[in-house]
Design a protein around this motif. Structure first.
Motif, PDB file in Angstrom:
ATOM      1  N   ASP A 157      60.137  17.976  41.595  1.00  0.00           N
ATOM      2  CA  ASP A 157      61.138  17.995  42.222  1.00  0.00           C
ATOM      3  C   ASP A 157      61.694  18.733  41.958  1.00  0.00           C
ATOM      4  O   ASP A 157      62.533  19.540  42.372  1.00  0.00           O
ATOM      5  N   SER A 158      61.059  19.915  40.721  1.00  0.00           N
ATOM      6  CA  SER A 158      61.411  20.645  40.461  1.00  0.00           C
ATOM      7  C   SER A 158      60.244  21.809  39.826  1.00  0.00           C
ATOM      8  O   SER A 158      59.241  20.482  39.660  1.00  0.00           O
ATOM      9  N   VAL A 159      60.118  23.104  39.603  1.00  0.00           N
ATOM     10  CA  VAL A 159      59.300  23.545  39.074  1.00  0.00           C
ATOM     11  C   VAL A 159      59.673  24.877  38.565  1.00  0.00           C
ATOM     12  O   VAL A 159      60.387  25.151  38.351  1.00  0.00           O
ATOM     13  N   GLY A 160      58.939  25.598  36.947  1.00  0.00           N
ATOM     14  CA  GLY A 160      58.869  25.980  36.462  1.00  0.00           C
ATOM     15  C   GLY A 160      57.843  26.373  35.270  1.00  0.00           C
ATOM     16  O   GLY A 160      56.957  25.554  35.685  1.00  0.00           O
ATOM     17  N   MET A 161      57.976  27.118  34.197  1.00  0.00           N
ATOM     18  CA  MET A 161      57.138  27.699  33.227  1.00  0.00           C
ATOM     19  C   MET A 161      57.165  27.456  32.240  1.00  0.00           C
ATOM     20  O   MET A 161      56.164  28.342  31.418  1.00  0.00           O
ATOM     21  N   SER A 162      57.685  26.501  31.284  1.00  0.00           N
ATOM     22  CA  SER A 162      57.485  25.935  30.400  1.00  0.00           C
ATOM     23  C   SER A 162      57.564  24.551  29.678  1.00  0.00           C
ATOM     24  O   SER A 162      57.033  24.083  30.738  1.00  0.00           O
ATOM     25  N   THR A 163      57.970  24.398  28.595  1.00  0.00           N
ATOM     26  CA  THR A 163      58.547  23.106  28.646  1.00  0.00           C
ATOM     27  C   THR A 163      57.243  22.064  28.363  1.00  0.00           C
ATOM     28  O   THR A 163      57.171  21.169  27.568  1.00  0.00           O
ATOM     29  N   VAL A 164      56.155  22.022  29.526  1.00  0.00           N
ATOM     30  CA  VAL A 164      55.148  20.648  29.196  1.00  0.00           C
ATOM     31  C   VAL A 164      54.944  20.385  27.872  1.00  0.00           C
ATOM     32  O   VAL A 164      54.382  19.531  27.478  1.00  0.00           O
ATOM     33  N   PRO A 165      54.221  22.147  27.261  1.00  0.00           N
ATOM     34  CA  PRO A 165      53.404  21.585  26.200  1.00  0.00           C
ATOM     35  C   PRO A 165      53.744  21.565  25.084  1.00  0.00           C
ATOM     36  O   PRO A 165      53.443  20.746  24.421  1.00  0.00           O
ATOM     37  N   GLU A 166      55.357  21.999  25.206  1.00  0.00           N
ATOM     38  CA  GLU A 166      56.452  22.026  23.816  1.00  0.00           C
ATOM     39  C   GLU A 166      56.066  19.830  23.708  1.00  0.00           C
ATOM     40  O   GLU A 166      56.315  19.482  22.900  1.00  0.00           O
ATOM     41  N   LEU A 205      52.965  30.698  28.639  1.00  0.00           N
ATOM     42  CA  LEU A 205      51.501  31.171  28.822  1.00  0.00           C
ATOM     43  C   LEU A 205      51.084  33.039  29.353  1.00  0.00           C
ATOM     44  O   LEU A 205      50.572  33.456  29.617  1.00  0.00           O
ATOM     45  N   TYR A 206      52.665  32.923  30.414  1.00  0.00           N
ATOM     46  CA  TYR A 206      51.882  34.240  31.118  1.00  0.00           C
ATOM     47  C   TYR A 206      52.680  35.329  29.827  1.00  0.00           C
ATOM     48  O   TYR A 206      52.000  36.213  30.674  1.00  0.00           O
ATOM     49  N   GLU A 207      53.556  34.852  28.897  1.00  0.00           N
ATOM     50  CA  GLU A 207      53.613  35.955  27.877  1.00  0.00           C
ATOM     51  C   GLU A 207      51.901  36.235  27.583  1.00  0.00           C
ATOM     52  O   GLU A 207      51.974  37.597  26.352  1.00  0.00           O
ATOM     53  N   GLY A 208      50.988  35.691  27.312  1.00  0.00           N
ATOM     54  CA  GLY A 208      50.266  35.781  26.533  1.00  0.00           C
ATOM     55  C   GLY A 208      49.799  34.681  25.417  1.00  0.00           C
ATOM     56  O   GLY A 208      48.634  34.975  24.887  1.00  0.00           O
ATOM     57  N   MET A 268      54.728  21.893  35.447  1.00  0.00           N
ATOM     58  CA  MET A 268      54.647  23.201  35.193  1.00  0.00           C
ATOM     59  C   MET A 268      53.812  23.907  36.306  1.00  0.00           C
ATOM     60  O   MET A 268      52.764  23.226  36.012  1.00  0.00           O
ATOM     61  N   VAL A 269      54.263  25.091  36.373  1.00  0.00           N
ATOM     62  CA  VAL A 269      52.523  26.445  36.775  1.00  0.00           C
ATOM     63  C   VAL A 269      52.600  26.616  35.342  1.00  0.00           C
ATOM     64  O   VAL A 269      53.907  27.777  34.673  1.00  0.00           O
ATOM     65  N   SER A 270      51.138  27.909  35.589  1.00  0.00           N
ATOM     66  CA  SER A 270      51.621  29.041  34.530  1.00  0.00           C
ATOM     67  C   SER A 270      52.574  30.382  34.888  1.00  0.00           C
ATOM     68  O   SER A 270      52.924  30.538  33.830  1.00  0.00           O
ATOM     69  N   GLY A 271      53.448  30.359  36.071  1.00  0.00           N
ATOM     70  CA  GLY A 271      53.179  32.024  36.038  1.00  0.00           C
ATOM     71  C   GLY A 271      51.894  32.572  36.064  1.00  0.00           C
ATOM     72  O   GLY A 271      51.251  32.625  35.569  1.00  0.00           O
ATOM     73  N   PRO A 272      52.920  33.812  35.342  1.00  0.00           N
ATOM     74  CA  PRO A 272      54.306  34.302  35.968  1.00  0.00           C
ATOM     75  C   PRO A 272      54.349  34.499  37.271  1.00  0.00           C
ATOM     76  O   PRO A 272      56.536  34.718  37.560  1.00  0.00           O
ATOM     77  N   ASN A 273      54.175  34.629  38.263  1.00  0.00           N
ATOM     78  CA  ASN A 273      55.050  34.720  39.903  1.00  0.00           C
ATOM     79  C   ASN A 273      55.337  33.491  40.323  1.00  0.00           C
ATOM     80  O   ASN A 273      54.931  32.553  39.584  1.00  0.00           O
ATOM     81  N   PHE A 274      56.292  33.843  41.238  1.00  0.00           N
ATOM     82  CA  PHE A 274      56.844  32.031  41.638  1.00  0.00           C
ATOM     83  C   PHE A 274      55.662  31.689  42.938  1.00  0.00           C
ATOM     84  O   PHE A 274      55.140  32.953  42.955  1.00  0.00           O
ATOM     85  N   GLU A 275      56.358  30.439  43.579  1.00  0.00           N
ATOM     86  CA  GLU A 275      55.006  30.007  43.721  1.00  0.00           C
ATOM     87  C   GLU A 275      55.316  30.536  45.072  1.00  0.00           C
ATOM     88  O   GLU A 275      55.923  31.234  45.880  1.00  0.00           O
ATOM     89  N   THR A 276      54.132  30.436  46.426  1.00  0.00           N
ATOM     90  CA  THR A 276      54.214  30.494  47.378  1.00  0.00           C
ATOM     91  C   THR A 276      54.630  29.829  47.964  1.00  0.00           C
ATOM     92  O   THR A 276      54.476  28.560  47.780  1.00  0.00           O
ATOM     93  N   ILE A 277      54.933  29.819  49.097  1.00  0.00           N
ATOM     94  CA  ILE A 277      55.383  28.691  50.317  1.00  0.00           C
ATOM     95  C   ILE A 277      54.568  27.529  49.713  1.00  0.00           C
ATOM     96  O   ILE A 277      54.460  26.487  49.801  1.00  0.00           O
TER      97      ILE A 277
END
Ligand SMILES: O=P(O)(O)O[C@@H]1C[C@H](O)[C@@H](CO)O1
Length: 291
Positions: free
Chosen positions: A216-225, A88-91, A195-204
């Motif tokens: 348990d973990s966080v990233g910016m992909s995978t869930v849509p696929e 998503l963050y690539e537009g 999944m978060v949209s990114g592109p920034n990494f998370e605030t505390i």
């Protein structure tokens, strides 16, 4: 590649895949996350297409995503590897992000193995751990950024798909078994990916919220696929490489960055490669037994 040779190669590949599907042979798509394009290296009889040469296919804009579709075989299994996926963050719209999954479905792929790089939220996780994804939280989906919004194409799946078993229990079990056969039990975990949209990494504060939510973990992909794969009836396995620990504490000095993510991916790619290769050959045996 010239347009003529591209058409020639894609036509022969198309017939090759159709033939395999007709004969009941198993085929798998592997989506390689950040820095994990090397997963395709062990395939034999490789044919590579650059995304930019494929009409209407999105192109990769992020470092660590080569932007190539690689066809090949692992033992008797036909495999297609996406060296780099879309975000998503690539537009890109989520429809573009998930286009390859629908193409895989039309090609006769039965199972999708999605890999990614993610930040560890679970305090027990270490950098370099491999998390077999048990479930996910679709945070952008809560806000209406969902790949299945809009008219439903019934040829792919139903309007209201169930997601309570998005990640195949059998494949998860197999991944844990194969991991232990390879002596990786110490760093193979199971957990929930958010999944978060990114592109920034998370605030505390965001990271603390995700911990409370059960991630348990966080990233910016995978869930849509994965959502689109499950919608159209594909079996899914998700493997997430923990490339960094997410800061949950204001006193922590380390700052995450993409270069570090790629460095850890590179460091762990060989182990993941072994795991993925063995998993694919074991799946082939399982599928022969059940066909
Ligand atoms: O494997 P993916 O693409 O999910 O990798 C993560 C998310 C961002 O693309 C990137 C941030 O470093 O790594």
């Amino acid at each position: 590649m010239s347009r003529r040779s591209l058409i020639g190669q894609t036509t022969s590949l198309f017939f090759h895949w159709l033939e395999r599907c007709r004969s009941g042979l198993w085929s798998v798509a592997v989506i390689c996350g950040s820095g994990l394009g090397l997963l395709a290296d062990r395939a034999a009889n490789k044919q590579t297409f650059r995304y930019q040469d494929i009409p209407n296919f999105p192109v990769s804009t992020v470092a660590g995503h080569e932007g190539c579709l690689v066809f090949g075989t692992i033992e008797d299994t036909s495999c297609v590897f996406m060296q780099g996926h879309f975000h998503l963050y690539e537009g890109y719209s989520l429809c573009q992000v998930t286009l390859p999954v629908r193409i895989f479905k039309l090609m006769g792929v039965e199972s999708v193995l999605v890999t990614n790089a993610s930040g560890g939220i679970c305090p027990d996780f270490k950098v370099g751990d491999i998390m077999v994804i048990k479930d996910h939280i679709n945070l952008p989906g809560f806000a209406g950024q969902h790949p299945l919004c809009g008219p439903n194409d019934e040829r792919f799946g139903i309007r209201f798909p169930c997601m309570s078993d998005a990640y195949s229990k059998d494949l998860r079990r197999l991944a844990l078994d194969v991991g232990s056969e390879l002596g990786c039990s110490d760093f193979i975990r199971e957990g929930v990916y958010c999944m978060v949209s990114g592109p920034n990494f998370e605030t505390i504060a965001e990271a603390r919220m995700l911990l409370i939510l059960g991630c348990d973990s966080v990233g910016m992909s995978t869930v849509p696929e994965v959502t689109v794969a499950k919608h159209c009836g594909l079996r899914v396995l998700g493997l997430s490489l923990i490339t960094n620990k997410v800061s949950l504490d204001y006193s922590r000095e380390e700052k995450v960055n993409h270069e570090e993510v790629l460095q850890i991916s590179k460091m762990r790619a060989e182990v993941l490669q072994k795991l993925v290769t063995k998993l694919i050959s074991r799946c082939q045996q399982q599928s022969i037994n059940t066909h």
